[in-house]
Scaffold this motif. Structure first.
Motif, mmCIF file in Angstrom:
data_model
loop_
_atom_site.group_PDB
_atom_site.id
_atom_site.type_symbol
_atom_site.label_atom_id
_atom_site.label_comp_id
_atom_site.label_asym_id
_atom_site.label_seq_id
_atom_site.Cartn_x
_atom_site.Cartn_y
_atom_site.Cartn_z
ATOM 1 N N GLN A 35 0.830 -1.194 0.000
ATOM 2 C CA GLN A 35 0.000 0.000 0.000
ATOM 3 C C GLN A 35 0.870 1.251 0.000
ATOM 4 N N LEU A 36 0.285 2.335 -0.475
ATOM 5 C CA LEU A 36 1.002 3.595 -0.548
ATOM 6 C C LEU A 36 0.022 4.749 -0.460
ATOM 7 N N ALA A 37 0.398 5.764 0.298
ATOM 8 C CA ALA A 37 -0.340 7.026 0.336
ATOM 9 C C ALA A 37 0.541 8.087 -0.314
ATOM 10 N N ALA A 38 -0.063 8.950 -1.090
ATOM 11 C CA ALA A 38 0.657 10.046 -1.732
ATOM 12 C C ALA A 38 -0.299 11.218 -1.905
ATOM 13 N N VAL A 39 0.270 12.400 -2.033
ATOM 14 C CA VAL A 39 -0.517 13.596 -2.343
ATOM 15 C C VAL A 39 -0.121 14.051 -3.733
ATOM 16 N N TRP A 40 -1.117 14.329 -4.555
ATOM 17 C CA TRP A 40 -0.899 14.853 -5.901
ATOM 18 C C TRP A 40 -1.534 16.236 -5.980
ATOM 19 N N ALA A 66 -6.395 24.637 -8.937
ATOM 20 C CA ALA A 66 -5.522 23.472 -8.755
ATOM 21 C C ALA A 66 -6.310 22.348 -8.100
ATOM 22 N N GLU A 67 -5.931 21.127 -8.403
ATOM 23 C CA GLU A 67 -6.561 19.948 -7.797
ATOM 24 C C GLU A 67 -5.609 19.365 -6.761
ATOM 25 N N PHE A 68 -6.118 19.123 -5.564
ATOM 26 C CA PHE A 68 -5.359 18.553 -4.464
ATOM 27 C C PHE A 68 -5.995 17.211 -4.134
ATOM 28 N N GLU A 69 -5.190 16.145 -4.184
ATOM 29 C CA GLU A 69 -5.757 14.804 -4.037
ATOM 30 C C GLU A 69 -4.876 13.931 -3.146
ATOM 31 N N LEU A 70 -5.504 13.244 -2.214
ATOM 32 C CA LEU A 70 -4.836 12.199 -1.439
ATOM 33 C C LEU A 70 -5.085 10.900 -2.181
ATOM 34 N N LEU A 71 -4.017 10.287 -2.666
ATOM 35 C CA LEU A 71 -4.125 9.047 -3.434
ATOM 36 C C LEU A 71 -3.737 7.881 -2.542
ATOM 37 N N LEU A 72 -4.634 6.917 -2.405
ATOM 38 C CA LEU A 72 -4.381 5.717 -1.605
ATOM 39 C C LEU A 72 -4.442 4.508 -2.531
ATOM 40 N N THR A 73 -3.336 3.779 -2.620
ATOM 41 C CA THR A 73 -3.320 2.588 -3.463
ATOM 42 C C THR A 73 -2.991 1.375 -2.610
ATOM 43 N N ARG A 74 -3.580 0.265 -3.004
ATOM 44 C CA ARG A 74 -3.318 -0.983 -2.297
ATOM 45 C C ARG A 74 -3.422 -2.136 -3.278
ATOM 46 N N SER A 75 -2.437 -3.039 -3.187
ATOM 47 C CA SER A 75 -2.462 -4.278 -3.961
ATOM 48 C C SER A 75 -2.577 -5.434 -2.987
ATOM 49 N N LEU A 76 -3.535 -6.288 -3.219
ATOM 50 C CA LEU A 76 -3.765 -7.456 -2.392
ATOM 51 C C LEU A 76 -3.202 -8.650 -3.146
ATOM 52 N N LEU A 77 -2.203 -9.282 -2.567
ATOM 53 C CA LEU A 77 -1.456 -10.315 -3.272
ATOM 54 C C LEU A 77 -1.597 -11.655 -2.574
ATOM 55 N N GLY A 78 -1.976 -12.658 -3.330
ATOM 56 C CA GLY A 78 -2.018 -14.015 -2.807
ATOM 57 C C GLY A 78 -3.354 -14.418 -2.237
ATOM 58 N N PRO A 79 -3.472 -15.697 -1.919
ATOM 59 C CA PRO A 79 -4.741 -16.215 -1.391
ATOM 60 C C PRO A 79 -4.982 -15.754 0.044
ATOM 61 N N GLY A 80 -6.234 -15.789 0.435
ATOM 62 C CA GLY A 80 -6.597 -15.463 1.813
ATOM 63 C C GLY A 80 -6.673 -13.988 2.101
ATOM 64 N N VAL A 81 -6.783 -13.181 1.063
ATOM 65 C CA VAL A 81 -6.807 -11.739 1.254
ATOM 66 C C VAL A 81 -8.030 -11.323 2.063
ATOM 67 N N GLY A 82 -9.161 -11.880 1.743
ATOM 68 C CA GLY A 82 -10.369 -11.541 2.486
ATOM 69 C C GLY A 82 -10.856 -10.143 2.178
ATOM 70 N N MET A 83 -11.651 -9.592 3.077
ATOM 71 C CA MET A 83 -12.234 -8.266 2.888
ATOM 72 C C MET A 83 -11.410 -7.246 3.661
ATOM 73 N N LEU A 84 -10.952 -6.214 2.983
ATOM 74 C CA LEU A 84 -10.261 -5.100 3.604
ATOM 75 C C LEU A 84 -11.001 -3.830 3.207
ATOM 76 N N CYS A 85 -10.811 -2.785 3.986
ATOM 77 C CA CYS A 85 -11.423 -1.518 3.606
ATOM 78 C C CYS A 85 -10.455 -0.384 3.912
ATOM 79 N N PHE A 86 -10.621 0.727 3.208
ATOM 80 C CA PHE A 86 -9.864 1.934 3.484
ATOM 81 C C PHE A 86 -10.589 2.702 4.575
ATOM 82 N N MET A 87 -9.840 3.214 5.520
ATOM 83 C CA MET A 87 -10.435 4.014 6.592
ATOM 84 C C MET A 87 -9.619 5.289 6.738
#
Length: 134
Positions: free
Chosen positions: A5-10, A77-98
């Motif tokens: 996962q990664l958080a960034a501001v654009w 200007a546009e100000f954006e908090l970008l949150l990315t997440r990659s779920l890799l492999g089995p058993g990931v299940g349900m996740l959420c952004f908070m």
């Protein structure tokens, strides 16, 4: 299972270059993106850091210049908090952004938005072995 996962501001501006945005804010960008996007990422790309820690790393330096971010937004200007997440492999299940309420309030105060980008990179075979949530 592994989660990346990664958080960034654009910040995108039709009027200012990333260098001019840096000069205005007094906060140095980490990199630039397509179309001269000003990007701030956590200084240490530590995959073990929680998403909350990464959000704090990119939002906290900008809190002290909230008035300047608001000025940028007023000028289009546009100000954006970008949150990315990659779920890799089995058993990931349900996740959420908070997001905690101070971050949401900060974004609202400066005219910012949030972009959620999530990738599920499990195979169809592994997904079939993972029972659906009850």
């Amino acid at each position: 299972m592994r989660v990346e996962q990664l958080a960034a501001v654009w910040i995108r501006s039709d009027e200012l270059t990333p260098e001019e945005i840096t000069d205005l804010l007094g906060v140095r960008h980490s990199s630039t993106g397509p179309g001269d996007v000003w990007i701030l990422e956590p200084s240490v790309a530590d995959e073990a850091a929680s998403l909350d820690d990464q959000i704090a790393a990119v939002i906290n330096p900008l809190r002290v210049v909230a008035d300047k971010l608001s000025e940028l937004a007023e000028k289009g200007a546009e100000f954006e908090l970008l949150l990315t997440r990659s779920l890799l492999g089995p058993g990931v299940g349900m996740l959420c952004f908070m997001l905690d309420s101070p971050v949401i309030k900060f974004l609202a105060d400066v005219g910012g938005s949030v972009w959620f980008d999530e990738y599920d990179e499990t195979t169809e075979e592994s997904a079939m072995r993972t029972p659906p949530p009850a």
